[in-house]
Motif scaffolding. Structure first.
Motif, PDB file in Angstrom:
ATOM      1  N   LEU A 110     -25.312   4.525  -6.439  1.00 51.24           N
ATOM      2  CA  LEU A 110     -24.002   3.942  -6.182  1.00 51.24           C
ATOM      3  C   LEU A 110     -23.546   4.265  -4.758  1.00 51.24           C
ATOM      4  CD1 LEU A 110     -21.515   2.447  -7.412  1.00 51.24           C
ATOM      5  CD2 LEU A 110     -20.590   4.718  -7.928  1.00 51.24           C
ATOM      6  N   THR A 111     -23.114   3.228  -4.032  1.00 48.10           N
ATOM      7  CA  THR A 111     -22.650   3.394  -2.656  1.00 48.10           C
ATOM      8  C   THR A 111     -21.251   2.784  -2.511  1.00 48.10           C
ATOM      9  OG1 THR A 111     -23.547   1.271  -1.909  1.00 48.10           O
ATOM     10  CG2 THR A 111     -25.030   3.196  -1.828  1.00 48.10           C
ATOM     11  N   PRO A 112     -20.543   3.101  -1.425  1.00 53.75           N
ATOM     12  CA  PRO A 112     -19.254   2.455  -1.180  1.00 53.75           C
ATOM     13  C   PRO A 112     -19.363   0.934  -1.145  1.00 53.75           C
ATOM     14  CG  PRO A 112     -19.505   4.364   0.247  1.00 53.75           C
ATOM     15  CD  PRO A 112     -20.818   4.165  -0.442  1.00 53.75           C
ATOM     16  N   ALA A 113     -20.513   0.432  -0.661  1.00 60.40           N
ATOM     17  CA  ALA A 113     -20.715  -1.025  -0.598  1.00 60.40           C
ATOM     18  C   ALA A 113     -20.668  -1.644  -1.995  1.00 60.40           C
ATOM     19  CB  ALA A 113     -22.043  -1.341   0.081  1.00 60.40           C
ATOM     20  N   HIS A 114     -21.252  -0.974  -2.995  1.00 60.81           N
ATOM     21  CA  HIS A 114     -21.199  -1.477  -4.371  1.00 60.81           C
ATOM     22  C   HIS A 114     -19.756  -1.564  -4.856  1.00 60.81           C
ATOM     23  CE1 HIS A 114     -25.488   0.149  -4.713  1.00 60.81           C
ATOM     24  NE2 HIS A 114     -25.598  -1.153  -4.947  1.00 60.81           N
ATOM     25  N   ILE A 115     -18.983  -0.554  -4.531  1.00 57.40           N
ATOM     26  CA  ILE A 115     -17.593  -0.501  -4.992  1.00 57.40           C
ATOM     27  C   ILE A 115     -16.757  -1.580  -4.310  1.00 57.40           C
ATOM     28  CG2 ILE A 115     -15.522   0.944  -5.031  1.00 57.40           C
ATOM     29  CD1 ILE A 115     -17.434   3.364  -5.279  1.00 57.40           C
ATOM     30  N   ILE A 116     -16.958  -1.760  -3.014  1.00 53.12           N
ATOM     31  CA  ILE A 116     -16.226  -2.799  -2.278  1.00 53.12           C
ATOM     32  C   ILE A 116     -16.576  -4.180  -2.821  1.00 53.12           C
ATOM     33  CG2 ILE A 116     -16.001  -3.913  -0.021  1.00 53.12           C
ATOM     34  CD1 ILE A 116     -16.421  -1.085   1.202  1.00 53.12           C
ATOM     35  N   LYS A 117     -17.848  -4.402  -3.095  1.00 51.23           N
ATOM     36  CA  LYS A 117     -18.275  -5.693  -3.649  1.00 51.23           C
ATOM     37  C   LYS A 117     -17.635  -5.935  -5.011  1.00 51.23           C
ATOM     38  CE  LYS A 117     -22.418  -8.388  -4.791  1.00 51.23           C
ATOM     39  NZ  LYS A 117     -23.906  -8.373  -4.849  1.00 51.23           N
ATOM     40  N   HIS A 118     -17.552  -4.894  -5.830  1.00 49.85           N
ATOM     41  CA  HIS A 118     -16.915  -5.019  -7.146  1.00 49.85           C
ATOM     42  C   HIS A 118     -15.453  -5.438  -6.990  1.00 49.85           C
ATOM     43  CE1 HIS A 118     -15.496  -4.014 -11.181  1.00 49.85           C
ATOM     44  NE2 HIS A 118     -14.536  -3.300 -10.602  1.00 49.85           N
ATOM     45  N   CYS A 119     -14.762  -4.818  -6.055  1.00 48.54           N
ATOM     46  CA  CYS A 119     -13.350  -5.133  -5.852  1.00 48.54           C
ATOM     47  C   CYS A 119     -13.166  -6.556  -5.334  1.00 48.54           C
ATOM     48  CB  CYS A 119     -12.724  -4.135  -4.885  1.00 48.54           C
ATOM     49  SG  CYS A 119     -12.677  -2.439  -5.520  1.00 48.54           S
ATOM     50  N   GLN A 120     -14.051  -6.986  -4.442  1.00 52.63           N
ATOM     51  CA  GLN A 120     -13.978  -8.351  -3.933  1.00 52.63           C
ATOM     52  C   GLN A 120     -14.189  -9.358  -5.057  1.00 52.63           C
ATOM     53  OE1 GLN A 120     -17.038  -7.911  -0.916  1.00 52.63           O
ATOM     54  NE2 GLN A 120     -15.501  -8.070   0.736  1.00 52.63           N
ATOM     55  N   GLU A 121     -15.162  -9.078  -5.915  1.00 50.59           N
ATOM     56  CA  GLU A 121     -15.455  -9.989  -7.022  1.00 50.59           C
ATOM     57  C   GLU A 121     -14.306 -10.053  -8.009  1.00 50.59           C
ATOM     58  OE1 GLU A 121     -17.430 -12.821  -9.140  1.00 50.59           O
ATOM     59  OE2 GLU A 121     -17.865 -12.020  -7.144  1.00 50.59           O
ATOM     60  N   ARG A 122     -13.701  -8.902  -8.285  1.00 51.86           N
ATOM     61  CA  ARG A 122     -12.546  -8.868  -9.199  1.00 51.86           C
ATOM     62  C   ARG A 122     -11.398  -9.683  -8.620  1.00 51.86           C
ATOM     63  NH1 ARG A 122     -10.791  -7.660 -13.447  1.00 51.86           N
ATOM     64  NH2 ARG A 122      -9.853  -5.575 -13.423  1.00 51.86           N
ATOM     65  N   GLY A 123     -11.221  -9.582  -7.303  1.00 51.06           N
ATOM     66  CA  GLY A 123     -10.176 -10.348  -6.646  1.00 51.06           C
ATOM     67  C   GLY A 123     -10.431 -11.841  -6.729  1.00 51.06           C
ATOM     68  N   ARG A 124     -11.676 -12.231  -6.548  1.00 49.97           N
ATOM     69  CA  ARG A 124     -12.030 -13.658  -6.631  1.00 49.97           C
ATOM     70  C   ARG A 124     -11.793 -14.213  -8.034  1.00 49.97           C
ATOM     71  NH1 ARG A 124     -16.171 -12.447  -2.761  1.00 49.97           N
ATOM     72  NH2 ARG A 124     -17.607 -11.801  -4.398  1.00 49.97           N
ATOM     73  N   LEU A 125     -11.927 -13.352  -9.031  1.00 48.49           N
ATOM     74  CA  LEU A 125     -11.713 -13.782 -10.416  1.00 48.49           C
ATOM     75  C   LEU A 125     -10.242 -13.765 -10.813  1.00 48.49           C
ATOM     76  CD1 LEU A 125     -14.748 -11.987 -12.128  1.00 48.49           C
ATOM     77  CD2 LEU A 125     -14.508 -14.426 -11.611  1.00 48.49           C
ATOM     78  N   GLY A 126      -9.376 -13.404  -9.871  1.00 47.07           N
ATOM     79  CA  GLY A 126      -7.944 -13.482 -10.138  1.00 47.07           C
ATOM     80  C   GLY A 126      -7.226 -12.165 -10.360  1.00 47.07           C
ATOM     81  N   ALA A 127      -7.953 -11.059 -10.343  1.00 42.86           N
ATOM     82  CA  ALA A 127      -7.302  -9.756 -10.549  1.00 42.86           C
ATOM     83  C   ALA A 127      -6.493  -9.379  -9.309  1.00 42.86           C
ATOM     84  CB  ALA A 127      -8.341  -8.682 -10.839  1.00 42.86           C
ATOM     85  N   LYS A 128      -5.284  -8.894  -9.530  1.00 41.71           N
ATOM     86  CA  LYS A 128      -4.431  -8.476  -8.422  1.00 41.71           C
ATOM     87  C   LYS A 128      -4.899  -7.120  -7.883  1.00 41.71           C
ATOM     88  CE  LYS A 128      -0.319 -10.898 -10.088  1.00 41.71           C
ATOM     89  NZ  LYS A 128       1.100 -10.758 -10.511  1.00 41.71           N
ATOM     90  N   PRO A 129      -4.595  -6.835  -6.606  1.00 40.59           N
ATOM     91  CA  PRO A 129      -5.002  -5.543  -6.032  1.00 40.59           C
ATOM     92  C   PRO A 129      -4.524  -4.340  -6.851  1.00 40.59           C
ATOM     93  CG  PRO A 129      -4.246  -7.008  -4.292  1.00 40.59           C
ATOM     94  CD  PRO A 129      -3.948  -7.704  -5.598  1.00 40.59           C
ATOM     95  N   GLN A 130      -3.329  -4.473  -7.480  1.00 35.71           N
ATOM     96  CA  GLN A 130      -2.830  -3.374  -8.309  1.00 35.71           C
ATOM     97  C   GLN A 130      -3.728  -3.154  -9.528  1.00 35.71           C
ATOM     98  OE1 GLN A 130      -1.157  -5.951  -7.136  1.00 35.71           O
ATOM     99  NE2 GLN A 130       0.989  -5.481  -6.701  1.00 35.71           N
TER     100      GLN A 130
END
Length: 371
Positions: A110-130
């Motif tokens: 697990l790297t920071p890049a994996h985590i950032i990608k997860h957050c980007q994907e969640r955002g694209r699916l409609g999840a708010k930053p909160q």
């Protein structure tokens, strides 16, 4: 260091037991052994393992194996529940993480890049930053507990390294405190369209009664559905709320609260109407209440109103009725009075009123329940 020992079984056949031990600072940090039918196989296995463990993170990777983030979270949830049952919100976040692509990543890779990608994907699916922030918070909690809770050499380093970039790119954000209250006419619309929903075929949730009860008690939907008839004290007009939500101690946090005004009338009527073999005052599922409320709000064309906002409405009304902060806390269950200040919703223009003389007390309507 590897050692190989000859082992003879009852029939006289030989086998070879290879053992590899690793010490750091005089302390044993890893030991592993396997038995082979031939000496060459034992020597080869021991040699390969020694080279693997000699790497910087060799021991850690060996202990973890190929366990993925999803596997690790599953183990963490299981062990956590053995210590103390996990709350619904936390369980939900871990389910989301396990259903996301990041769950397939090996823990040790697990790297920071994996985590950032997860957050980007969640955002694209409609999840708010909160919402995404909750993923990161609970992922960090699970990884941080690896050593103490699971005995596995896992750390939250990748999460900590990813956070500055997540904040800088607005992929995560702290949850903002909602201050939504009922606007003029909205309560009446809830009652009108709630009646229409209750009249529909197969409708079984008394949404109007639940809305009134939620405002009068400031209770959450889950607290309302968990009230037992045996928890009601008729003589004192109080009820015991079991396992009331608390950031530090949800389970076992039982609180007895007063049933003020309309709340007591509703409970009293339900005690006389509900079947004797039904232990609960409100025998409905929390999700059913949520669905009925959302549909009622939609049909009433009310914007951005959640069932939980009724708790805010109820607390604010108590302050408007003249109850003091320590009295409101008894109803709402707040242990920290500071967190109740936002419910007063006072503005600068609210202070433009005729000052009272020292001997005067403000008139308070509807405060007949204070006995």
């Amino acid at each position: 260091m590897a050692t190989i020992t000859k082992i003879k079984n009852k029939s006289g056949a030989l086998s070879y037991r290879a053992q590899v031990r690793v010490k750091r600072g005089g302390r044993l940090v890893h030991a592993e052994a396997r038995t082979f039918p031939q000496l060459k196989l034992a020597e080869d296995w021991a040699s390969r393992l020694e080279k693997q463990l000699a790497l910087d993170d060799g021991v850690e990777k060996r202990k973890i194996g190929n366990r993925s983030i999803g596997d690790y979270i599953g183990l963490y949830v299981q062990r956590s529940n053995e210590l103390k049952p996990m709350g619904a919100t936390k369980r939900s976040v871990y389910r989301i993480l396990c259903d996301s692509p990041i769950s397939d990543v090996p823990v040790m890779e697990l790297t920071p890049a994996h985590i950032i990608k997860h957050c980007q994907e969640r955002g694209r699916l409609g999840a708010k930053p909160q919402t995404v922030m909750q993923d990161i918070i609970y992922l960090g909690v699970a990884l941080g507990a690896g050593s103490a809770l699971l005995g596995l050499p896992v750390t939250r380093k990748a999460v900590d390294e990813a956070l500055p970039l997540l904040w800088a790119n607005n992929l995560v954000r702290k949850s903002s405190e909602r201050e939504r209250r009922l606007m003029p006419g909205e309560f009446e619309r809830l009652m009108v369209f709630g009646a229409k929903r209750e009249a529909m075929p197969n409708a079984f949730v008394p949404i109007r009664e639940l809305v009134r009860f939620a405002i009068a008690t400031t209770m959450r939907a889950g607290e309302i559905t968990s009230i037992l008839k045996s928890d009601v004290d008729r003589s004192k007009r109080t009820v015991l709320i079991r396992d009331r939500k608390d950031p530090k101690n949800k389970f076992g946090n039982n609180q007895r609260v007063p049933l003020l005004g309309e709340a007591w009338k509703i409970v009293e009527q339900r005690l006389s109407e509900e079947p004797v073999n039904e232990p609960r005052i409100f025998p409905y599922h929390e999700d059913s209440i949520g669905n009925a409320f959302r549909l009622t709000v939609l049909e009433a064309e009310i914007q951005d109103l959640r069932f939980h906002d009724l708790r805010h409405e109820g607390i604010s009304r108590l302050f408007e009725l003249g109850y003091q902060i320590q009295e409101v806390a008894i109803v709402s269950g707040h242990k920290d009075w500071k967190s109740l200040k936002r419910y007063t919703n006072l503005h600068a223009h609210d202070l433009h009123r005729d000052p009272l003389l020292p001997t005067q007390t403000p008139p308070v309507e509807g405060r007949t329940d204070r006995r």
